[in-house]
Write a protein that holds these residues in place. Structure first.
Motif, PDB file in Angstrom:
ATOM      1  N   PRO A  68     -46.831 -20.246 -72.961  1.00  0.00           N
ATOM      2  CA  PRO A  68     -46.999 -19.684 -71.982  1.00  0.00           C
ATOM      3  C   PRO A  68     -46.351 -18.577 -71.720  1.00  0.00           C
ATOM      4  N   SER A 104     -52.326 -16.622 -64.035  1.00  0.00           N
ATOM      5  CA  SER A 104     -51.557 -16.470 -63.252  1.00  0.00           C
ATOM      6  C   SER A 104     -51.110 -15.377 -62.134  1.00  0.00           C
ATOM      7  N   ARG A 155     -47.857 -27.575 -72.644  1.00  0.00           N
ATOM      8  CA  ARG A 155     -48.275 -26.600 -71.775  1.00  0.00           C
ATOM      9  C   ARG A 155     -50.082 -27.412 -71.891  1.00  0.00           C
ATOM     10  N   ASP A 156     -50.864 -27.843 -71.358  1.00  0.00           N
ATOM     11  CA  ASP A 156     -52.164 -28.274 -71.920  1.00  0.00           C
ATOM     12  C   ASP A 156     -53.162 -27.096 -71.771  1.00  0.00           C
ATOM     13  N   PHE A 157     -53.248 -26.433 -72.261  1.00  0.00           N
ATOM     14  CA  PHE A 157     -54.281 -25.114 -72.117  1.00  0.00           C
ATOM     15  C   PHE A 157     -55.293 -25.211 -72.119  1.00  0.00           C
ATOM     16  N   GLY A 160     -56.123 -26.651 -68.471  1.00  0.00           N
ATOM     17  CA  GLY A 160     -56.325 -25.807 -67.299  1.00  0.00           C
ATOM     18  C   GLY A 160     -56.963 -24.954 -67.473  1.00  0.00           C
TER      19      GLY A 160
END
Length: 193
Positions: A68, A104, A155-157, A160
């Motif tokens: 991330p 982001s 983290r679930d890319f 996302g």
């Protein structure tokens, strides 16, 4: 870096999450429309190098700080690559990898949005209108083709990318491929299917 005009812009740009089929569909559309095809994931290394990045550096940063954080550090290079590929490939069909429209930092998304503005069509590709069905199809495809679920460091890319508002804002429309082959979707998009 100067902005492209509509006449100098890519003919069509495909965006969306990993596993959506952008590369296969882009190749099919380009062949049918007699246009060059560019997969930014395959062509981006030289653009990344212009701003001091490489896939090797990204891998090193992933090992040092986790995926991330490394992805966030890499954002300026991805935005730069999009701006360059748009200028360098007028009239082409271009597939942008999932990370090339997901940021982001709003400044990098603004760079991409500005670069894509002159493009006649920026099409967001998803398997299905239902978010959960799309995500399940994409996860199955990514696991089968690349051996990766895209859940990394908690983290679930993939989720996302499916949910990413930036990708929606750069797209001129969303196309759902459902159970079509790339040839069937290409024919539908080009109005001869």
């Amino acid at each position: 870096m100067s902005r492209s005009t509509a006449a100098e812009a890519p003919w069509m740009v495909l965006v969306g999450p990993a596993g959506a089929g952008k590369t296969s569909l882009g190749r099919e559309i380009a062949a049918r429309a007699h246009r060059p095809f560019v997969d930014l994931d395959a062509a981006a290394d030289s653009y990344y190098a212009q701003v001091g990045w490489s896939i090797a550096r990204l891998r090193g940063r992933i090992g040092a700080v986790g995926r991330p954080t490394a992805e966030a550090e890499w954002e300026p290079a991805r935005a730069h690559a999009v701006a360059c590929v748009v200028i360098d490939h007028p009239g082409a069909v271009i597939a942008l990898g999932a990370g090339h429209t997901s940021y982001s930092d709003h400044q990098h998304l603004a760079t991409v949005r500005t670069a894509l503005e002159p493009c006649r069509e920026v099409i967001r590709i998803l398997p299905h209108p239902d978010r959960d069905i799309s995500l399940a199809v994409l996860r199955r495809r990514c696991t089968a083709s690349k051996g990766r679920s895209w859940i990394i460091d908690g983290r679930d890319f993939l989720a996302g990318w499916v949910d990413d508002p930036g990708t929606r804002t750069v797209a001129t429309r969303t196309v759902y491929t459902l159970d079509e082959t790339p040839a069937q979707t290409a024919a539908r998009l080009l109005g001869n299917g």
